[in-house]
Design an enzyme around this catalytic site. Sequence first.
Site, mmCIF file in Angstrom:
data_model
loop_
_atom_site.group_PDB
_atom_site.id
_atom_site.type_symbol
_atom_site.label_atom_id
_atom_site.label_comp_id
_atom_site.label_asym_id
_atom_site.label_seq_id
_atom_site.Cartn_x
_atom_site.Cartn_y
_atom_site.Cartn_z
ATOM 1 N N ASP A 96 0.853 -1.185 0.000
ATOM 2 C CA ASP A 96 0.000 0.000 0.000
ATOM 3 C C ASP A 96 0.891 1.238 0.000
ATOM 4 O OD1 ASP A 96 -2.393 -1.408 0.028
ATOM 5 O OD2 ASP A 96 -2.527 -1.425 2.207
ATOM 6 N N ASP A 110 -7.137 -1.069 -4.744
ATOM 7 C CA ASP A 110 -8.233 -0.783 -3.813
ATOM 8 C C ASP A 110 -9.231 0.202 -4.422
ATOM 9 O OD1 ASP A 110 -6.971 -2.389 -1.910
ATOM 10 O OD2 ASP A 110 -5.923 -0.693 -1.005
#
Length: 137
Positions: A96, A110
Amino acid sequence: MAENSLSTGERVPVLGDLLGLQLAYNPGAAFSLGATSTWIFTVISAVAVAAAIWFSLRVRTVSWALLVGCLGGAVTSHLGDRLLRPPSFGQGHVVDFLAYGNWFIGNVADIFIVGGAAAAVLLTATSPDRDTADTPQ
């Protein structure tokens, strides 16, 4: 690119405190939920990839094809991380790097998963049929 350009814990502001770049490794789902059950997310990702392939063979319109492609690509990205990244096969952590304020850190996949889910609801609500090859003629 995120791993080569960013450091874990160091935040690079993009839009002040609203959006930044920060490297993080997520063993769980959104907001690191289920961080001790990474293998479950590997199985869910594998099922989602299989479902995307199945649906991709049945869609008949561009809108559904784009939707299935976006969702399929996103879950394939997460599955790749789960299978091939440390700490072990099937237990890998997702990379991330998009920091949203102090709320959470996510990635491009995402965005496609959330956007794809919203688009699926919208297409389902506005489409007269399910738009698959199994739809009665």
